[in-house]
Motif scaffolding. Structure first.
Motif, PDB file in Angstrom:
ATOM      1  N   VAL B  28       6.992  -6.920  11.971  1.00  0.00           N
ATOM      2  CA  VAL B  28       6.262  -5.749  12.474  1.00  0.00           C
ATOM      3  C   VAL B  28       5.846  -4.930  11.254  1.00  0.00           C
ATOM      4  N   GLY B  29       4.603  -4.512  11.234  1.00  0.00           N
ATOM      5  CA  GLY B  29       4.122  -3.860  10.026  1.00  0.00           C
ATOM      6  C   GLY B  29       3.565  -2.482  10.268  1.00  0.00           C
ATOM      7  N   TRP B  30       3.393  -1.747   9.167  1.00  0.00           N
ATOM      8  CA  TRP B  30       2.768  -0.419   9.280  1.00  0.00           C
ATOM      9  C   TRP B  30       2.062  -0.073   7.973  1.00  0.00           C
ATOM     10  N   ASP B  31       0.909   0.553   8.126  1.00  0.00           N
ATOM     11  CA  ASP B  31       0.200   1.093   6.974  1.00  0.00           C
ATOM     12  C   ASP B  31      -0.510   2.359   7.424  1.00  0.00           C
ATOM     13  N   MET B  32      -0.629   3.320   6.530  1.00  0.00           N
ATOM     14  CA  MET B  32      -1.327   4.566   6.859  1.00  0.00           C
ATOM     15  C   MET B  32      -2.755   4.304   7.291  1.00  0.00           C
ATOM     16  N   SER B  33      -3.361   3.286   6.689  1.00  0.00           N
ATOM     17  CA  SER B  33      -4.771   3.020   6.934  1.00  0.00           C
ATOM     18  C   SER B  33      -4.963   2.127   8.146  1.00  0.00           C
ATOM     19  N   GLU B  34      -5.780   2.584   9.070  1.00  0.00           N
ATOM     20  CA  GLU B  34      -6.030   1.788  10.277  1.00  0.00           C
ATOM     21  C   GLU B  34      -6.763   0.492   9.915  1.00  0.00           C
ATOM     22  N   THR B  35      -7.673   0.572   8.943  1.00  0.00           N
ATOM     23  CA  THR B  35      -8.414  -0.614   8.500  1.00  0.00           C
ATOM     24  C   THR B  35      -7.447  -1.694   8.015  1.00  0.00           C
ATOM     25  N   VAL B  36      -6.470  -1.254   7.210  1.00  0.00           N
ATOM     26  CA  VAL B  36      -5.489  -2.211   6.685  1.00  0.00           C
ATOM     27  C   VAL B  36      -4.665  -2.794   7.833  1.00  0.00           C
ATOM     28  N   ARG B  37      -4.255  -1.922   8.766  1.00  0.00           N
ATOM     29  CA  ARG B  37      -3.464  -2.419   9.910  1.00  0.00           C
ATOM     30  C   ARG B  37      -4.239  -3.495  10.662  1.00  0.00           C
ATOM     31  N   LEU B  38      -5.499  -3.219  10.913  1.00  0.00           N
ATOM     32  CA  LEU B  38      -6.301  -4.182  11.667  1.00  0.00           C
ATOM     33  C   LEU B  38      -6.493  -5.480  10.880  1.00  0.00           C
ATOM     34  N   SER B  39      -6.710  -5.356   9.577  1.00  0.00           N
ATOM     35  CA  SER B  39      -6.832  -6.563   8.743  1.00  0.00           C
ATOM     36  C   SER B  39      -5.553  -7.390   8.840  1.00  0.00           C
ATOM     37  N   ALA B  40      -4.418  -6.699   8.745  1.00  0.00           N
ATOM     38  CA  ALA B  40      -3.130  -7.407   8.767  1.00  0.00           C
ATOM     39  C   ALA B  40      -2.929  -8.126  10.099  1.00  0.00           C
ATOM     40  N   LYS B  41      -3.380  -7.492  11.169  1.00  0.00           N
ATOM     41  CA  LYS B  41      -3.236  -8.117  12.496  1.00  0.00           C
ATOM     42  C   LYS B  41      -4.177  -9.309  12.604  1.00  0.00           C
TER      43      LYS B  41
END
Lengths: 282, 282
Positions: B28-41
């Motif tokens: 399970v991951g987390w990043d402040m940046s929504e763009t990064v979160r979406l990339s990771a998903k």
């Protein structure tokens, strides 16, 4: 043509092998050491020997020995060179060599062109020589002011034929100043870097940057002592300049001045990126 | 088990990818940046998100953000960590982080182990992350004095399972001192080296040593400013030590003292060769 190679160490041995394998020229070689001469003959790096290192009959002579020994060789054989022969050295400093032999060349009717192959490895000697070390490398040439452009061009073509991909023309002083920065200073830093009291404990704490910083500390101290001392003015200035810049980093780091430190690091990054841009358009 | 990864930059993104590809754990991951979160998903680096970065239910939490942000995160979520959870950071300095969260860990029943992956490239961000960057690398662990050896061993096994080949155990202070020398000093030197007035004219005069010396000047100045300043005592001492050694070289070079210079270079060569010997028996 007949090409003489004087000094069959890493550079001279590699030159002999490259000329032998890549061109139609006859290679005659010489080295002080009989063992090296025999190795060079056995491995077919040379066709025959220059008796007692005498360059007579050679159309071109490449000298690949230490700087002062280069000057001594040229002066000793000044009257032996064939009239019109092209004589090229390979030493890592150029003022000492080029200025030391200029008069002898003019008086005796041979053409001297200073050269510095930007190739090398952290090992020395004929056993490590290879015709491949010049592939893709730059050759710096430091012809005398007023040299005939056709002669310089002939030298360029010769070095391209043995594998160099790029020629850089400079004055001897410009060469020595730039090399003090791009190469000699790197060797000094590397040697100084490894001497921290912490270095014996590096294991487990090091990544690529430590190895990059210290790689060239593995140097031939006899050769580099001569190179450094014959270029002491430019080199000491570069060391002192780096010391001043390092002191500026130390100061802002001790003071905890984040804004200044960040600006300094950003400036360094940008200057390094500019190097990449130049390389990309190469 | 369920592993949370906080911060999906180069290191966190790579950790998420490595865990996802090389183990059976849920990431399970987390990043402040929504763009990064979406990339990771999208790239399947993570199975799902930690809502608002909350570590609840995670058996292990890897924190891969800047040092002070690491402390802030742990303190903010001190009561959210699962009892008995293993919390590991990845910051490049360890005293600030380990000392900053020790009390919170003890009071809230989670286990904190400091960690510093000796892996990285000159680029940052999720886009450059890869499950391969830890392969063959060393992980430095700085557990608290008195930590349960079984817990530390569990952390070691976990990092071996994602690709690290070697573990180095150290105190937080020992880590910070060694890293000041092996890594931070290299970055300072590189940044200072490139700032010679001669650097824009490097083309045609440079070989490998210039590029090795200046490679890591391409750094993320925001991150390194924080790393340097939070380790200012050890780092400034290392810079000053190097400055002193460089001044000694400058002095003997200006004086033309060949014997002393040669002895200094020989000493540097031998110290560097000792590094090779250690590496060879590795």
């Amino acid at each position: 043509m007949k090409v003489g190679v004087v000094g069959l160490g890493l550079i001279g041995g590699s030159m002999a092998k490259a000329i032998h394998k890549k061109t139609e020229h006859t290679v005659v070689g010489w080295d002080m050491s009989e063992t090296v001469r025999l190795s060079a003959k056995l491995l077919e790096a040379v066709d025959e020997f220059m008796i007692d290192g005498n360059p007579k009959d050679c159309d071109m002579v490449l000298i690949a020995v230490y700087p002062q020994a280069t000057v001594d060789y040229v002066l000793k054989h000044a009257k032996d060179f064939k009239k019109g022969a092209v004589v090229v050295d390979c030493a890592g400093i150029k003022r000492l060599v080029c200025r030391g032999v200029q008069q002898a060349a003019e008086e005796n009717g041979f053409l001297f062109v200073g050269a510095h192959p930007m190739a090398g490895i952290e090992r020395s000697g004929f056993n490590f020589s290879s015709e491949k070390i010049f592939e893709g490398a730059t050759m710096i040439l430091t012809p005398y002011q007023g040299a005939d452009i056709a002669d310089v061009n002939k030298v360029c073509q010769f070095f391209k034929s043995v594998g160099f991909s790029r020629m850089q023309i400079a004055t001897d002083a410009e060469h020595d100043q730039m090399i003090a920065y791009t190469s000699q200073l790197a060797h000094v830093v590397s040697s100084a870097y490894i001497k921290s009291e912490l270095s014996p404990r590096f294991k487990g704490f090091s990544a690529g940057s430590f190895h990059d910083m210290t790689r060239v500390a593995k140097l031939n101290e006899t050769m580099w002592t001569e190179l450094f001392l014959e270029n002491r003015d430019y080199l000491a200035d570069e060391i002192d300049g780096l010391v001043e810049r390092l002191q500026a980093y130390s100061k802002v780091i001790r003071e905890g001045d984040a804004d200044t430190l960040k600006a300094m690091l950003k400036d360094g990054k940008e200057k390094r990126l500019a190097v990449d841009v130049v390389k990309e358009f190469d």
